[in-house]
Design an enzyme around this catalytic site. Sequence first.
Site, PDB file in Angstrom:
ATOM      1  N   ASP A  22     -28.197  24.397  21.937  1.00 21.71           N
ATOM      2  CA  ASP A  22     -27.803  24.418  20.516  1.00 21.71           C
ATOM      3  C   ASP A  22     -28.626  25.478  19.762  1.00 21.71           C
ATOM      4  OD1 ASP A  22     -26.870  23.699  18.005  1.00 21.71           O
ATOM      5  OD2 ASP A  22     -28.106  21.882  17.854  1.00 21.71           O
TER       6      ASP A  22
ATOM      7  N   SER B 184       0.842  -1.200   0.000  1.00 21.34           N
ATOM      8  CA  SER B 184       0.000   0.000   0.000  1.00 21.34           C
ATOM      9  C   SER B 184       0.874   1.246   0.000  1.00 21.34           C
ATOM     10  CB  SER B 184      -0.882   0.012   1.247  1.00 21.34           C
ATOM     11  OG  SER B 184      -0.064   0.022   2.396  1.00 21.34           O
TER      12      SER B 184
ATOM     13  N   HIS C 249       4.998 -11.661   3.623  1.00 21.93           N
ATOM     14  CA  HIS C 249       4.542 -10.456   4.341  1.00 21.93           C
ATOM     15  C   HIS C 249       5.506 -10.146   5.480  1.00 21.93           C
ATOM     16  CE1 HIS C 249       1.737  -7.524   5.990  1.00 21.93           C
ATOM     17  NE2 HIS C 249       0.978  -7.713   4.926  1.00 21.93           N
ATOM     18  N   GLY C 250       5.590  -8.881   5.887  1.00 22.30           N
ATOM     19  CA  GLY C 250       6.322  -8.511   7.102  1.00 22.30           C
ATOM     20  C   GLY C 250       5.578  -9.079   8.306  1.00 22.30           C
ATOM     21  N   ASP C 251       6.285  -9.366   9.397  1.00 18.06           N
ATOM     22  CA  ASP C 251       5.604 -10.006  10.538  1.00 18.06           C
ATOM     23  C   ASP C 251       4.848  -9.009  11.425  1.00 18.06           C
ATOM     24  OD1 ASP C 251       7.653  -8.709  11.780  1.00 18.06           O
ATOM     25  OD2 ASP C 251       8.572 -10.506  12.669  1.00 18.06           O
ATOM     26  N   ASP C 252       4.864  -7.734  11.021  1.00 19.91           N
ATOM     27  CA  ASP C 252       4.221  -6.710  11.849  1.00 19.91           C
ATOM     28  C   ASP C 252       2.691  -6.811  11.835  1.00 19.91           C
ATOM     29  OD1 ASP C 252       4.646  -6.004   9.120  1.00 19.91           O
ATOM     30  OD2 ASP C 252       3.980  -3.962   9.549  1.00 19.91           O
TER      31      ASP C 252
ATOM     32  N   TYR D 135      -7.938   2.042   4.657  1.00 22.05           N
ATOM     33  CA  TYR D 135      -7.292   1.339   5.771  1.00 22.05           C
ATOM     34  C   TYR D 135      -6.083   2.074   6.359  1.00 22.05           C
ATOM     35  CZ  TYR D 135      -2.799  -1.103   5.256  1.00 22.05           C
ATOM     36  OH  TYR D 135      -1.478  -1.401   5.223  1.00 22.05           O
ATOM     37  N   LYS D 136      -5.484   2.986   5.572  1.00 26.15           N
ATOM     38  CA  LYS D 136      -4.245   3.585   6.059  1.00 26.15           C
ATOM     39  C   LYS D 136      -4.378   5.102   6.170  1.00 26.15           C
ATOM     40  CE  LYS D 136       0.644   3.343   4.851  1.00 26.15           C
ATOM     41  NZ  LYS D 136       1.556   2.885   3.822  1.00 26.15           N
TER      42      LYS D 136
HETATM   43  C1  SPV Z   1     -25.678  18.724  14.924  1.00 26.83           C
HETATM   44  O1  SPV Z   1     -25.067  17.689  15.160  1.00 26.83           O
HETATM   45  O2  SPV Z   1     -25.505  19.750  15.567  1.00 26.83           O
HETATM   46  C2  SPV Z   1     -26.652  18.765  13.825  1.00 26.83           C
HETATM   47  C3  SPV Z   1     -27.357  17.539  13.450  1.00 26.83           C
HETATM   48  O3  SPV Z   1     -26.898  19.825  13.310  1.00 26.83           O
HETATM   49  S1  SPV Z   1     -28.818  17.511  14.381  1.00 26.83           S
HETATM   50  O4  SPV Z   1     -28.481  17.586  15.772  1.00 26.83           O
HETATM   51  O5  SPV Z   1     -29.513  16.278  14.060  1.00 26.83           O
HETATM   52  O6  SPV Z   1     -29.620  18.668  13.973  1.00 26.83           O
HETATM   53 MG    MG Z   2     -26.235  21.476  14.382  1.00 28.70          MG
END
Ligand code: SPV
Ligand code: MG
Length: 431
Positions: A204, A9, A89-92, A43-44
């Site tokens: 919020d 990879s 493969h490496g052993d890691d 994956y990385k």
């Molecule tokens: C938030 O994570 O603040 C969002 C998504 O705006 S929700 O809470 O569902 O409105």
């Molecule tokens: Mg929000």
Amino acid sequence: MKTVFMSFSTDIIHGGHIAIIQKAAALGQLTVGILTDEAVATYKRFPLLPLTDRMNIFRNISGISAVVQQHDIAGVENIRQLQPDYVVHGDDWQSDFRSSARADVIAVLSGYGGELVEYAYSDSPVYTKLEKQAYSQLSIPDIRRGRLKKLLALKPLVNAIEAHSGLTGLIAENTKVSHDGKVSQFDAMWLSSLCDSTMKGKPDIEVVDFSSRLRTIEDILEVTTKPLIFDADTGGLPEHFAFLMRTLERVGVSAAIVEDKVGLKRNSLFGTGVEQKQDSIENFCAKIQTGKSALKTRGTMIIARIESLILETGMDDALRRANAYVEAGADGIMIHSRKKTPDEIFEFCGRFRESCPTVPLATVPTAYSSVRESELAKNGVNIVIYANHLIRSAFPAMKSVAESILTNGRAYEADNLCLPISEIITLIPEQ
Ligand code: SPV
Ligand code: MG
């Protein structure tokens, strides 16, 4: 002549790789599987060089007879098809997150009598430093900013987990699991307004101002490399939104999701239980245009979030808005729902895809959490955001420890609910 198979990879070739290639070539005719960009990113880390370049480099290393593409970390598909006598493969990978991939390889080999040959992994500090340098480059704003767009071009579905601090940023950055022959990690982070506000003990409602939210962004960006999607709430006044976008772009944020509400913003999951008002299509389109024209690069995306299903103004309204916002220049659409099933999201996806087949589409399956990423992807979703799960899981854990200490008059009973001291003091390395 015996046949040999190895997978790579890496995009940084050093002496350690050459040494193991030589050992493998000494066992027989060597075919090398090169992981696709999607597989490396999954994956990385995001690859520094694209698949075609990496295949070309390996094609020109002496000792390698053939180079093939590889979609999985273990190379199970290629091994099944080529049936080499030896897989080298490496052993890691014996004891890290790739151990189940190793078990898959052993199972395939035992099916036809092939053999796994492991050589000691070359962990010279020079090589480790090179990889660390390549990794830390990914956090530079100019490099990080456009990476969400690049991931969207690379993968059908990008997932993001909520982060609201340096610590949760580290969880988003470092959590990896190995399951069903795959290794999974999150592609991106979501800085939720709900979680950022809750962390500060505030509702919020856009009461946490942008200077404070920028501090949280900086805390997260400081310790991570993954792309950050910022919850920009309503974006405020269009004039303020322009400044907001310019700051987000400068610090390396990959996308802002801005919602089409006006006035006192309340969390969407309250739905129609509280007063919330949607912006007019005209005003919101103008806001998108103002934000877009404030940007100086093409890296940072503006994703328009539609609240029609949340506010029950109907599917037709949601679609009318989606098309108008795309027309106004939105780089993507987020459709939100508070229903327990994804049915209305799927209906939106189907109809939206008729007019906008390629515009990135984001969803937040908080209410309809039983839906799987594979189903969302099948319906045309490109970004899945787990919007609040780290704070929601931390809160009950913290509360029960606080209650246990009060109940018992000591911390002893809470000890086994907590990370051991030896682990917390070493959790964050000093360098
Ligand atoms: C938030 O994570 O603040 C969002 C998504 O705006 S929700 O809470 O569902 O409105
Ligand atoms: Mg929000």
